[in-house]
Structures are given as C-alpha cells and as structure tokens.
Design a protein around this motif. Structure first.
Motif, short mmCIF file in Angstrom:
data_model
loop_
_atom_site.label_atom_id
_atom_site.label_comp_id
_atom_site.label_asym_id
_atom_site.label_seq_id
_atom_site.Cartn_x
_atom_site.Cartn_y
_atom_site.Cartn_z
N TYR A 1 -41.73 12.14 -31.83
CA TYR A 1 -40.88 11.06 -32.32
C TYR A 1 -39.39 11.30 -32.05
CZ TYR A 1 -44.81 8.90 -34.76
OH TYR A 1 -46.00 8.27 -35.06
N THR B 1 -37.54 8.22 -31.28
CA THR B 1 -37.81 7.05 -32.11
C THR B 1 -37.33 7.20 -33.54
OG1 THR B 1 -39.82 6.71 -30.79
CG2 THR B 1 -39.64 5.44 -32.83
N VAL B 2 -37.58 8.34 -34.14
CA VAL B 2 -37.26 8.57 -35.55
C VAL B 2 -36.30 9.73 -35.67
CG1 VAL B 2 -38.20 9.23 -37.80
CG2 VAL B 2 -39.50 7.68 -36.33
N ASP C 1 -40.72 7.39 -47.10
CA ASP C 1 -41.19 7.47 -45.71
C ASP C 1 -42.48 8.28 -45.71
OD1 ASP C 1 -39.01 6.10 -44.85
OD2 ASP C 1 -38.01 7.79 -43.90
N HIS D 1 -41.32 4.51 -41.58
CA HIS D 1 -39.92 4.91 -41.76
C HIS D 1 -39.06 3.67 -41.93
CE1 HIS D 1 -36.18 7.16 -41.13
NE2 HIS D 1 -35.82 6.23 -40.26
#
Length: 426
Positions: free
Chosen positions: A188, A191-192, A201, A229
C-alpha cells in the motif's frame, strides 16, 4: 524493486489461493486457514541423536569455534583440523555468541547431560546457524561438516484488525505477527499513508505465515487484502502476470504501484506537518514549514519516492545535508537533515523509485534525528501527505478474465464474502 528496504527478508511459497480457507470466527483474531508443510527426512541431522548423550549450551561472548570445541573436550590439534574441514561449508568467523548448540557424546548412559563429561567422546556438534538451519559437524575423523535445514511450516492465515491505539499494538493484541506490517506497507506504499492512520481504520488480509520450531520467521505472501481507511476501502489482489514484476492490483485491474511512493522511509511517525504558520522549535519564530517531518532513528534509510535526477547533494546550512531530486517537468523533492548520503549520490546521478539515497540524521538546524521531506509541483510547495499520484501500468487485457474470476471467487468465499463488489465482473 530490488533496492527497496525491507525490514525482514522472506521466501515465497506458492500454494492455491483459497485452499482450506474456512474462517468462521470474526472476532479480530488471526486464524489458521490451511497448512502446508515441507517434506523433510526422518533424520535431518544425518545421524541418530537417540543413540548418544546430549549436552546443550550457548556460544559464550567472544568465543571462537575452536575454543568451543576444546571446551567440549577436543584437543587443540583436532580442533584446528576440524575448523579447516568446515571452511567449505561455513565461515567459522561468523560464529555468533548467544546462538544455541548441542554436543553429542558416546559413552555416557544418560541421554541428557548437565555438564561436559570427562570420560566421553565428542561425536557430533550441532550449531544453530540461523532460524531455519543448523551446522552439523562430525567431531571424529574423518572430520566433516554439512548444513541441515530445519522443517518449515507454511500456514494460510486470515487476520482482521481495527486500529484502536496503533497498528503495531493492535496487531499484537489480535495475535498477528507485526511482520505483516512490512508486507502491507510495501503493498500500500502508493495508496495509504501509514504515518497518518486513524482510529477505526482496519484491514482484512489473507496471507501465508512461515514458522520454524514454533517461531514465526516470516510473513511469506499477502494473497488478498482490503484496507479500510478514512471511510474508503482499498482492495489489493495478488495476481502475477509474469512480465513487469508487479503482482498487486486493485479490483479494477489497476496497479497498486504508482508514480511516487507515499513516504520516503519505512514505518515511523510524523513529528511536524505542512504549515505556513509553524513556530520553529529552535528560533521560536513563526515561519512556513512547507514539508513534513518524519521522526525516525538516526541512520534510518531514506528512499527516493520516484525516478529522477539528483540536482543537488550538499550541506545547505539550516537544512543540513540535503538531497534535491527533479522527477519530471512537474514534480521535484528534497530530503533534509540527513546524516550522510548513500554511495554514488551526487549532482547529476540518476535514481529510481525506492533507491536508498541517504540516512536520517540531525544535521543543520535540528532538535533531533528526523527527515524533513518536501515536494514541489510546478515550482510551488505542496503538502506531501495530500499529493495524488496516477496509477502505473494496468493489468494486461488478455489477463483480465482470469483476474476478474479470481476477484469474484475471493468475494464469494469467507471471510471476504461481505466485501462490497465494484462491478469486478464487468
């Protein structure tokens, strides 16, 4: 990427994606979903330990291989010859204090010894080389040595964790190995932002875990994950199409890898954010801080968030040792207060995404070890935490039917049957 930093190295054991996945307990604990065990010989050591008496111990501080052999009853000459016999199998200079060993003797009637016997013959020495293998040494002529691999078990597991305090603590509370954090942060990374996780989350993940002697030695492969998230769900599906090296995709077939990493260093914490009105901790004056400070131990590797050209690598006074990188005609980045630069990092050098370019320090005007990370878009500073990056290469069109079938199969089986679909079957 071959230069990305990983806190732990793991081997991949490819097994069926859904084999044995029957998880009925949804309490937030890690659950076993299936087991695959490597085949090993009945006697992996190469001799029968049941016919000998064993003495167990640990390598003492500053103890050499030959010293241990003499402590266990060998003469100085034989110890030297045996050390030479080991050279082609094991570098005895890498003998580590604290590692366990077992010495096997012929003569004593007891199967387990509390001390080194005076009237026995040392037959074999088994030294714990690492978590997954032993060095076995024959201590009588003809002297010889070989490596014995320990049996490793690969277990399919499912984990479901909701953030209450911190990802690390909540994973431990759920019975999940924190090694999984490294895999998730890698998948991730584009992305995160793992530095900005919020309470509530959560993630659900199907993964393989390697154990040896009852200890977790690696999180082998994340098969499927859904990260929730900020009210959004981010699925990640492992699907190897065998060309680019990228194996993780969202449910639309878009690569999880994007043009820039979300953060330039591994899991840490943000100590100061992007602001035009921050009071400087040293000067106490209110002045803009157009970057993000990541608190991390001195020496923590710092990575370039994308491909680019180093335009500057030098000490810049208040900013300390600073590296500046031009990624394209739109974006550029800077990495401040470094303790030192990585080898080869200088003005004009080309770097790739994930390359280590320097190490966290406290040079310049700084109150402690941290990285001041800055991003410019078209020459204007922007908040790195809010920077969006377009997807990289999509899944090949000819692989889409197989990929969509995989996604549908995952979503129709526990524990992912309750994950909302996003028209994955077109």
């Amino acid at each position: 990427m071959n230069k990305r930093i990983c806190w732990i190295a793991v081997a991949v054991s490819v097994v069926s994606l859904l084999a044995g996945c029957t998880c009925s307990n949804r309490s937030g604990q890690a659950q076993t979903a299936g087991t695959e065990e490597t085949e090993v010989e009945v006697n992996r050591l190469g001799f029968d330990p049941d016919t000998l008496a064993a003495y167990e111990g640990k390598i003492r501080r500053n103890e050499f291989f030959s010293n241990l052999l003499m402590r266990l009853g060998m003469g100085a000459q034989d110890s030297y010859l045996l050390s030479e016999a080991c050279d082609s199998v094991f570098d005895v200079r890498k003998f580590r204090s604290g590692n366990r060993f077992e010495a096997y003797y012929s003569g004593p009637q007891d199967s387990s010894l509390n001390s080194v016997p005076d009237d026995a013959v040392l037959e074999y020495l088994v030294y714990e080389r690492d978590a997954m293998s032993d060095l076995v040494v024959r201590c009588r002529p003809p002297f010889s040595a070989w490596v014995s691999e320990k049996p490793v078990e690969v277990t399919r597991k499912y984990a479901e964790v909701t953030i209450r305090r911190s990802l690390w603590e909540d994973m431990l509370d759920a019975g999940v190995s924190p090694l999984l954090i490294l895999n998730l942060s890698d998948i991730y990374a584009w992305t995160v932002d793992f530095f900005a996780l919020q309470k509530e989350d959560s993630f659900k993940v199907l993964y393989d875990e390697k154990t040896c002697d009852g200890k977790v030695i690696a999180v082998d492969t994340v098969r499927y994950a859904v990260f929730s998230h900020g009210g959004e769900e981010f699925p990640a599906i492992m699907f190897n199409q065998g060309d680019s090296g990228n194996i993780y995709w969202n449910d639309k077939g878009e690569s999880m890898r994007k043009a820039f990493l979300k953060a330039p260093l591994q899991y840490s914490r943000i100590s100061s954010g992007f602001s035009y009105a921050r009071r400087h901790p040293i000067t106490r004056r209110v002045q803009p801080h157009t970057g993000v400070d990541y608190a991390a131990p001195a020496g923590t590797p710092v990575m370039s968030i994308g491909d680019g050209k180093v335009t500057s690598a030098k000490n810049e006074g208040a900013g300390g040792n600073t590296i500046r990188i031009r990624h394209n005609s739109v974006y550029s980045t800077a990495y401040l207060h470094l303790s030192r630069f990585a080898p080869g990092i200088r003005a004009g050098a080309m770097v790739h995404q994930g390359d280590v370019i320097g190490y966290v320090g406290s040079t310049g005007r700084s109150t402690g070890p941290h990285l001041d990370f800055r991003v410019w878009k078209n020459g204007s500073p922007i908040n790195p935490l809010k920077m969006e990056s377009p997807p990289a290469e999509p899944l090949d069109e000819e692989n889409m039917p197989a990929f969509k079938a995989l996604v549908d199969s995952l979503r129709s089986n526990p524990p992912f049957a309750d994950i909302p679909g996003q028209e994955s079957n077109g």
